[in-house]
Design an enzyme around this catalytic site. Sequence first.
Site, short mmCIF file in Angstrom:
data_model
loop_
_atom_site.label_atom_id
_atom_site.label_comp_id
_atom_site.label_asym_id
_atom_site.label_seq_id
_atom_site.Cartn_x
_atom_site.Cartn_y
_atom_site.Cartn_z
N HIS A 17 9.11 -7.17 -7.71
CA HIS A 17 8.22 -6.71 -8.96
C HIS A 17 8.34 -8.26 -9.50
O HIS A 17 6.97 -8.69 -9.63
CB HIS A 17 8.48 -5.82 -9.97
N LYS A 41 5.03 12.24 -12.05
CA LYS A 41 6.18 11.78 -11.09
C LYS A 41 7.61 12.08 -11.74
O LYS A 41 7.50 11.93 -13.10
CB LYS A 41 6.01 10.24 -10.65
N ARG A 91 3.45 -4.78 0.63
CA ARG A 91 4.59 -5.24 1.52
C ARG A 91 4.21 -5.12 3.11
O ARG A 91 3.77 -5.87 3.66
CB ARG A 91 5.64 -4.22 1.00
N SER A 129 11.66 0.21 -5.29
CA SER A 129 12.35 1.18 -6.29
C SER A 129 13.22 2.26 -5.69
O SER A 129 14.40 2.46 -6.15
CB SER A 129 11.59 1.46 -7.37
P1 ADP Z 1 3.82 2.40 -7.74
O1 ADP Z 1 4.40 3.67 -8.51
O2 ADP Z 1 2.26 2.04 -8.15
O3 ADP Z 1 4.15 2.39 -6.45
P2 ADP Z 1 5.77 0.29 -8.05
O4 ADP Z 1 6.40 0.09 -9.38
O5 ADP Z 1 6.56 0.88 -6.98
O6 ADP Z 1 4.42 1.40 -8.16
O7 ADP Z 1 4.87 -0.94 -7.66
C1 ADP Z 1 3.69 -1.67 -8.32
C2 ADP Z 1 3.21 -2.47 -7.55
O8 ADP Z 1 4.12 -3.54 -6.84
C3 ADP Z 1 2.43 -1.91 -6.07
O9 ADP Z 1 1.40 -2.61 -5.87
C4 ADP Z 1 3.69 -2.15 -4.95
O10 ADP Z 1 3.09 -2.45 -3.62
C5 ADP Z 1 4.42 -3.54 -5.42
N1 ADP Z 1 5.41 -3.79 -5.05
C6 ADP Z 1 6.54 -3.13 -5.12
N2 ADP Z 1 7.85 -3.53 -4.63
C7 ADP Z 1 7.43 -4.63 -4.18
C8 ADP Z 1 8.05 -5.70 -3.43
N3 ADP Z 1 9.40 -5.57 -3.23
N4 ADP Z 1 7.22 -6.90 -3.06
C9 ADP Z 1 5.96 -7.03 -3.39
N5 ADP Z 1 5.39 -5.89 -4.21
C10 ADP Z 1 6.06 -4.92 -4.46
#
Ligand code: ADP
Length: 160
Positions: A17, A41, A91, A129
């Site tokens: 992130h 969620k 990703r 996450s």
């Molecule tokens: P959500 O609950 O919408 O999946 P996340 O917090 O997991 O929310 O992710 C938010 C955004 O960040 C999404 O676009 C996700 O693809 C991106 N994201 C999550 N982890 C990574 C990572 N390791 N590298 C790049 N982008 C990421």
Amino acid sequence: MLKAIYPGSFDPVTNGHLDIINRAVELCDSLVVAVARNSEKKNLFSAEERIQMLSSCCYKDNNKIEIVEFGGLLADYCVENGISVIVRGLRAIADFEFEYAMALMNKRLAPAVDTVFLIASNENSFVSSRIVREVVSLDGDVSSLVPSCILPLLKKRLRN
Ligand code: ADP
């Protein structure tokens, strides 16, 4: 003035992130990092805790970044707040289908708003996450995957 938004759960925030935030902020005049309330969620951390983690550990000194809690429709939030770009991270191919549908839906709901995708950097492309939560709960080492300041909070929440 180009205002962008990076929405997500950030439960917890990972280096993946942060990589997206650091790159996105260079592309716009201001970046809203929007922490989703996600009532459907089951989150490990409350929205307040997730905001706290993002702001105290990562961005207290950058005045181009604003961290907000957010519920409801992202498209409405963008229109109401003068935001023209939604930033998302991509990703693997696994992310694509969901993100594709989401981007088209948001475009339909708010035609003036575009979604921009940043490709995950190599070293973070496997980080999520969910995987971080899983590894910590099994006593594994995630110190290279999350900001160091959130490690103690994660361990406390998942190992008690
Ligand atoms: P959500 O609950 O919408 O999946 P996340 O917090 O997991 O929310 O992710 C938010 C955004 O960040 C999404 O676009 C996700 O693809 C991106 N994201 C999550 N982890 C990574 C990572 N390791 N590298 C790049 N982008 C990421």
